[in-house]
Design an enzyme around this catalytic site. Structure first.
Site, PDB file in Angstrom:
ATOM      1  N   CYS A  67       0.837  -1.187   0.000  1.00 60.52           N
ATOM      2  CA  CYS A  67       0.000   0.000   0.000  1.00 60.52           C
ATOM      3  C   CYS A  67       0.876   1.242   0.000  1.00 60.52           C
ATOM      4  O   CYS A  67       2.026   1.211   0.465  1.00 60.52           O
ATOM      5  CB  CYS A  67      -0.925   0.014   1.229  1.00 60.52           C
ATOM      6  SG  CYS A  67      -2.224   1.277   1.135  1.00 60.52           S
ATOM      7  N   CYS A  73      -5.398  -0.094   9.842  1.00 59.20           N
ATOM      8  CA  CYS A  73      -5.399  -1.124   8.811  1.00 59.20           C
ATOM      9  C   CYS A  73      -4.958  -2.476   9.376  1.00 59.20           C
ATOM     10  O   CYS A  73      -3.916  -2.580  10.027  1.00 59.20           O
ATOM     11  CB  CYS A  73      -4.480  -0.715   7.660  1.00 59.20           C
ATOM     12  SG  CYS A  73      -4.403  -1.942   6.327  1.00 59.20           S
ATOM     13  N   GLY A  79      -4.466  -4.280   0.669  1.00 62.00           N
ATOM     14  CA  GLY A  79      -3.543  -3.288   0.163  1.00 62.00           C
ATOM     15  C   GLY A  79      -4.170  -2.250  -0.747  1.00 62.00           C
ATOM     16  O   GLY A  79      -5.306  -1.884  -0.618  1.00 62.00           O
ATOM     17  N   SER A 100     -12.080   4.845  -0.281  1.00 59.33           N
ATOM     18  CA  SER A 100     -12.036   5.017   1.172  1.00 59.33           C
ATOM     19  C   SER A 100     -11.848   6.481   1.542  1.00 59.33           C
ATOM     20  O   SER A 100     -10.851   7.106   1.149  1.00 59.33           O
ATOM     21  CB  SER A 100     -10.891   4.185   1.761  1.00 59.33           C
ATOM     22  OG  SER A 100     -11.107   2.809   1.545  1.00 59.33           O
ATOM     23  N   ASP A 155     -11.112 -12.415   3.780  1.00 58.85           N
ATOM     24  CA  ASP A 155     -10.195 -11.283   3.833  1.00 58.85           C
ATOM     25  C   ASP A 155      -9.632 -11.055   5.229  1.00 58.85           C
ATOM     26  O   ASP A 155      -8.514 -10.559   5.391  1.00 58.85           O
ATOM     27  CB  ASP A 155     -10.934 -10.027   3.351  1.00 58.85           C
ATOM     28  CG  ASP A 155     -10.031  -8.813   3.289  1.00 58.85           C
ATOM     29  OD1 ASP A 155      -8.845  -8.987   2.937  1.00 58.85           O
ATOM     30  OD2 ASP A 155     -10.502  -7.699   3.563  1.00 58.85           O
ATOM     31  N   CYS A 211     -32.347 -14.175  19.885  1.00 57.45           N
ATOM     32  CA  CYS A 211     -32.455 -12.730  19.658  1.00 57.45           C
ATOM     33  C   CYS A 211     -33.437 -12.398  18.529  1.00 57.45           C
ATOM     34  O   CYS A 211     -33.432 -13.040  17.472  1.00 57.45           O
ATOM     35  CB  CYS A 211     -31.080 -12.148  19.330  1.00 57.45           C
ATOM     36  SG  CYS A 211     -31.083 -10.362  19.071  1.00 57.45           S
ATOM     37  N   CYS A 225     -19.867 -10.652  12.162  1.00 53.83           N
ATOM     38  CA  CYS A 225     -18.689 -11.267  11.559  1.00 53.83           C
ATOM     39  C   CYS A 225     -17.925 -12.081  12.593  1.00 53.83           C
ATOM     40  O   CYS A 225     -17.716 -11.609  13.721  1.00 53.83           O
ATOM     41  CB  CYS A 225     -17.784 -10.166  10.987  1.00 53.83           C
ATOM     42  SG  CYS A 225     -16.285 -10.801  10.201  1.00 53.83           S
TER      43      CYS A 225
END
Length: 432
Positions: free
Chosen positions: A30, A37, A78, A134, A286, A330, A340
């Protein structure tokens, strides 16, 4: 179309279910050093990019494994623009070569925008790339974390990239990291992104586990994230329907309207969003690019077979299998999916550290948003315009707060009538 087996490999059958791949043609390399990050400490090899041979193998295998008639390529990092513009020209050529007749593909480039000059933008426009860019809301918040390799803030360069893309007819998806600091300024962040007028925003919570097992100082807490989402939702619902979409709001509405989750972290299971690294290595996710979760490589195995391998199926099913009892009971499970797996390290009532660290915040958001969201879904189904729906929601809010003398604040730029924007579908999970 050339024969898919021209390299001597056996052509694989399409994978039995849909899956997506994020390719990292420049690996974790990057040109920024963003403080939050998760790739900052990753090994960054000297190799500049994925080789042409691996690129062709990847494109061919991914198309072969897809059920069609549409194939989505997501280029990630990256910083994927470090692979160079010629790399993507070659990728587009290969896609055209291997796509069966009647099929089409789309490309999504997730970038920090630093290298996007007019030549880049002209190519992205001509090749009809979607772009995820971003940018963390306000200039002060952005520059606090998103610095270049010399330690300088990058907001001017990134905001210029947004304007340059728009000048070429591309309205990028804005990927905004929600840190502990950003959570304190929800309306400032939301309005700064709205003013860029791209039509689509993703809010990505920064959740990093520290050495002590808790959140790092830059990470957003569940409560902070919940407050942020509630404030942003109210601003969006009362002022911006039809003008822009927010990924989490759109995906929540999809689920509550009876559809399936389009984001992996909201789904009951995961494992259908793989990573292909610059060396051809294939990883489960990822957030799990490590030796334990390397499921193979495209030089030795076909991508479709890896996507449906036992190791990958076990990885995906583990999300549901390890769901805490609290989550199973729930009322928000259909929208949350337990979150996640990387974020499941809060203590549950069973004494295990397997609860989504953002649970309280997401629960607060769902409870807060549901009444307005259900009305939006209902009125949209009746064919009402965004302007009419917002009028109804504002009238309800005014009636609700009239007794205490509270009024709904007008948004920045409220003099402009919101325009009806074409809806976008969520194609990827975004990046930090």
């Amino acid at each position: 179309m050339p024969e898919a087996g021209h390299t001597g490999e056996q052509q694989a059958k399409p994978a039995p279910g849909p899956f997506s791949v994020m390719a990292k043609p420049a690996g974790s390399r990057c040109n920024l050093a963003c403080g939050y990050c998760y790739y900052l400490k990753a090994e960054r090899p000297d190799q500049a990019r994925m080789t042409d041979e691996l690129l062709e193998r990847f494109v061919r295998q991914y198309i072969e494994a897809s059920g069609g008639p549409e194939v989505g390529f997501v280029w990630h990092g990256g910083e994927p623009t470090l692979a160079g513009l010629d790399f993507y020209r070659r990728a587009v050529e290969l896609q055209s070569r291997y796509l069966p007749e009647g099929w089409r593909c789309w490309n999504n480039l997730q970038t920090n925008g630093i290298l996007l000059d007019d030549e880049w933008c002209a190519f992205l426009e001509g090749a009809r790339f979607d772009v995820g860019l971003s940018i963390d809301g306000t200039e002060s918040l952005h520059d606090r974390y998103r610095k270049d390799l010399g330690g300088k803030g990058t907001y001017p360069a990134v905001s210029d990239a947004v304007r340059r893309l728009r000048a070429h007819g591309i309205r990028p998806d804005l990927l905004c990291a929600v840190t502990a600091d950003a959570a304190k300024e929800p309306l400032e962040v939301y309005r700064a992104l709205r003013e860029l007028d791209t039509g689509w925003i993703q809010f990505i919570p920064i959740v990093r586990k520290g050495a002590d097992g808790g959140l790092t100082p830059d990470s957003v807490t569940g409560e902070g994230y919940g407050d942020f989402l509630c404030a942003a939702f109210d601003e969006w619902a009362l002022h911006d329907l039809g003008r822009l979409d927010v990924q989490l709001f759109a995906e929540t509405a999809r689920v509550w309207a009876g559809g399936g989750a389009g984001l992996c972290w909201m789904a009951p299971t995961c494992g259908r969003a793989l990573i292909v690294e610059m060396d051809g290595g294939v990883y489960a996710c990822d957030h799990y690019v490590d030796a334990e979760h390397r499921i193979g490589d495209i030089a030795a195995s076909h991508l479709g077979e890896l996507a449906d391998s036992q190791a990958q199926r076990r990885f995906g099913e583990a999300k549901r299998r390890r769901l805490p009892a609290r989550c199973r009971r729930c009322e928000w499970l259909a929208a949350c999916g337990g979150g996640c797996p990387k974020d499941r390290f809060a203590a549950s009532r069973e004494g295990k550290h397997n609860l989504n660290i953002l649970c309280n915040g997401l629960s607060r958001f769902y409870a807060h948003a549901r009444p307005a969201m259900e009305e939006i879904i209902r009125r949209t189904g009746r064919g009402q315009s965004p302007a009419a729906i917002m009028d109804a929601l504002r009238a309800r809010e005014l009636a609700k707060w009239r007794s205490v003398g509270r009024t709904i604040p007008a948004p920045v730029g409220a003099a402009k009538r919101p325009r009806l924007a074409a809806g976008r579908t969520a194609r990827c999970n975004g990046k930090q």
